[in-house]
Scaffold this motif. Structure first.
Motif, PDB file in Angstrom:
ATOM      1  N   SER A  30      30.509  41.694  46.649  1.00  0.00           N
ATOM      2  CA  SER A  30      30.240  41.309  48.025  1.00  0.00           C
ATOM      3  C   SER A  30      31.504  41.329  48.887  1.00  0.00           C
ATOM      4  O   SER A  30      32.632  41.325  48.388  1.00  0.00           O
ATOM      5  CB  SER A  30      29.617  39.910  48.060  1.00  0.00           C
ATOM      6  N   ASP A  31      31.279  41.331  50.177  1.00  0.00           N
ATOM      7  CA  ASP A  31      32.372  41.245  51.142  1.00  0.00           C
ATOM      8  C   ASP A  31      33.167  39.960  50.909  1.00  0.00           C
ATOM      9  O   ASP A  31      34.396  39.960  50.926  1.00  0.00           O
ATOM     10  CB  ASP A  31      31.789  41.290  52.559  1.00  0.00           C
ATOM     11  N   HIS A  32      32.456  38.879  50.641  1.00  0.00           N
ATOM     12  CA  HIS A  32      33.114  37.591  50.348  1.00  0.00           C
ATOM     13  C   HIS A  32      34.057  37.725  49.148  1.00  0.00           C
ATOM     14  O   HIS A  32      35.191  37.252  49.176  1.00  0.00           O
ATOM     15  CB  HIS A  32      32.050  36.522  50.085  1.00  0.00           C
ATOM     16  N   ALA A  33      33.596  38.393  48.104  1.00  0.00           N
ATOM     17  CA  ALA A  33      34.399  38.558  46.886  1.00  0.00           C
ATOM     18  C   ALA A  33      35.640  39.397  47.155  1.00  0.00           C
ATOM     19  O   ALA A  33      36.739  39.043  46.721  1.00  0.00           O
ATOM     20  CB  ALA A  33      33.564  39.204  45.778  1.00  0.00           C
ATOM     21  N   GLN A  34      35.486  40.509  47.873  1.00  0.00           N
ATOM     22  CA  GLN A  34      36.648  41.368  48.104  1.00  0.00           C
ATOM     23  C   GLN A  34      37.673  40.675  48.993  1.00  0.00           C
ATOM     24  O   GLN A  34      38.863  40.848  48.816  1.00  0.00           O
ATOM     25  CB  GLN A  34      36.245  42.754  48.637  1.00  0.00           C
ATOM     26  N   LYS A  35      37.213  39.847  49.938  1.00  0.00           N
ATOM     27  CA  LYS A  35      38.158  39.089  50.773  1.00  0.00           C
ATOM     28  C   LYS A  35      38.924  38.069  49.925  1.00  0.00           C
ATOM     29  O   LYS A  35      40.124  37.878  50.101  1.00  0.00           O
ATOM     30  CB  LYS A  35      37.423  38.373  51.908  1.00  0.00           C
ATOM     31  N   ALA A  36      38.223  37.413  49.016  1.00  0.00           N
ATOM     32  CA  ALA A  36      38.874  36.411  48.151  1.00  0.00           C
ATOM     33  C   ALA A  36      39.877  37.072  47.206  1.00  0.00           C
ATOM     34  O   ALA A  36      40.936  36.497  46.920  1.00  0.00           O
ATOM     35  CB  ALA A  36      37.818  35.637  47.360  1.00  0.00           C
ATOM     36  N   LEU A  37      39.572  38.264  46.736  1.00  0.00           N
ATOM     37  CA  LEU A  37      40.466  38.972  45.817  1.00  0.00           C
ATOM     38  C   LEU A  37      41.721  39.498  46.507  1.00  0.00           C
ATOM     39  O   LEU A  37      42.787  39.548  45.915  1.00  0.00           O
ATOM     40  CB  LEU A  37      39.738  40.155  45.181  1.00  0.00           C
ATOM     41  N   GLY A  38      41.586  39.927  47.744  1.00  0.00           N
ATOM     42  CA  GLY A  38      42.708  40.594  48.407  1.00  0.00           C
ATOM     43  C   GLY A  38      42.704  42.073  48.037  1.00  0.00           C
ATOM     44  O   GLY A  38      41.678  42.621  47.614  1.00  0.00           O
ATOM     45  N   ASP A  39      43.831  42.717  48.174  1.00  0.00           N
ATOM     46  CA  ASP A  39      43.917  44.164  47.960  1.00  0.00           C
ATOM     47  C   ASP A  39      43.600  44.542  46.516  1.00  0.00           C
ATOM     48  O   ASP A  39      44.323  44.173  45.599  1.00  0.00           O
ATOM     49  CB  ASP A  39      45.303  44.684  48.323  1.00  0.00           C
ATOM     50  N   VAL A  40      42.498  45.289  46.336  1.00  0.00           N
ATOM     51  CA  VAL A  40      42.088  45.740  45.011  1.00  0.00           C
ATOM     52  C   VAL A  40      42.969  46.921  44.599  1.00  0.00           C
ATOM     53  O   VAL A  40      43.144  47.875  45.349  1.00  0.00           O
ATOM     54  CB  VAL A  40      40.591  46.135  44.990  1.00  0.00           C
ATOM     55  N   VAL A  41      43.536  46.832  43.376  1.00  0.00           N
ATOM     56  CA  VAL A  41      44.453  47.871  42.896  1.00  0.00           C
ATOM     57  C   VAL A  41      43.937  48.612  41.657  1.00  0.00           C
ATOM     58  O   VAL A  41      44.469  49.654  41.305  1.00  0.00           O
ATOM     59  CB  VAL A  41      45.862  47.289  42.601  1.00  0.00           C
ATOM     60  N   PHE A  42      42.890  48.079  41.008  1.00  0.00           N
ATOM     61  CA  PHE A  42      42.382  48.720  39.794  1.00  0.00           C
ATOM     62  C   PHE A  42      40.963  48.248  39.535  1.00  0.00           C
ATOM     63  O   PHE A  42      40.645  47.071  39.731  1.00  0.00           O
ATOM     64  CB  PHE A  42      43.266  48.369  38.586  1.00  0.00           C
ATOM     65  N   VAL A  43      40.116  49.172  39.080  1.00  0.00           N
ATOM     66  CA  VAL A  43      38.754  48.826  38.673  1.00  0.00           C
ATOM     67  C   VAL A  43      38.531  49.400  37.284  1.00  0.00           C
ATOM     68  O   VAL A  43      38.692  50.595  37.059  1.00  0.00           O
ATOM     69  CB  VAL A  43      37.699  49.395  39.650  1.00  0.00           C
ATOM     70  N   GLU A  44      38.187  48.523  36.336  1.00  0.00           N
ATOM     71  CA  GLU A  44      37.833  48.958  34.985  1.00  0.00           C
ATOM     72  C   GLU A  44      36.332  49.160  34.959  1.00  0.00           C
ATOM     73  O   GLU A  44      35.562  48.207  35.109  1.00  0.00           O
ATOM     74  CB  GLU A  44      38.229  47.900  33.967  1.00  0.00           C
ATOM     75  N   LEU A  45      35.931  50.420  34.792  1.00  0.00           N
ATOM     76  CA  LEU A  45      34.511  50.762  34.782  1.00  0.00           C
ATOM     77  C   LEU A  45      33.954  50.709  33.369  1.00  0.00           C
ATOM     78  O   LEU A  45      34.659  50.988  32.406  1.00  0.00           O
ATOM     79  CB  LEU A  45      34.317  52.164  35.364  1.00  0.00           C
TER      80      LEU A  45
END
Length: 127
Positions: A30-45
């Motif tokens: 969610s938008d809420h989650a990405q704001k709380a995380l800050g700049d995303v640098v890696f996603v483990e799929l």
């Protein structure tokens, strides 16, 4: 205030879910989650073909602040992952509702109805 599209369903662990016309379910954060995380640098799929129960950890999102698990909002088999996130994880910050993480074929389609609607998710995150 977070952007919380009414047409989606939400898990309390901050994943959104969208039912597709073929019965598959697309999942992202969610938008809420990405704001709380800050700049995303890696996603483990996760891997295509893996089967998860609702609430199982499916992958990891790492940001400059923290690493957090991504959970399956409902049970099923992973049928696709968004490979674009491997090279451009920041898409989760830019477009959290377009940058999906994985798709699954639900093992019980009724679990979708048990997810929070937009107003329930707003209440869960205190907005």
């Amino acid at each position: 205030m977070s952007n919380i599209p009414a047409e989606l369903r939400y898990a309390e662990s901050h994943e959104w879910a969208r039912r597709e016309s073929d019965g598959a379910v697309t999942v992202g954060i969610s938008d809420h989650a990405q704001k709380a995380l800050g700049d995303v640098v890696f996603v483990e799929l996760t891997q295509i073909g893996k089967v998860f129960e609702a609430g199982d950890p499916v992958g990891v999102v790492e940001s400059v602040k923290a690493a957090t698990d991504i959970y399956a909002p409902l049970g099923g088999e992973v049928i696709a992952v968004n490979e674009e996130l491997s090279d451009s994880p920041e898409l989760l910050n830019d477009e959290p509702y377009d940058a999906w993480i994985f798709r699954l074929k639900p093992s019980n389609a009724r679990e979708f109805e048990g997810l929070l609607d937009a107003s329930g998710y707003k209440a869960a995150i205190g907005e």
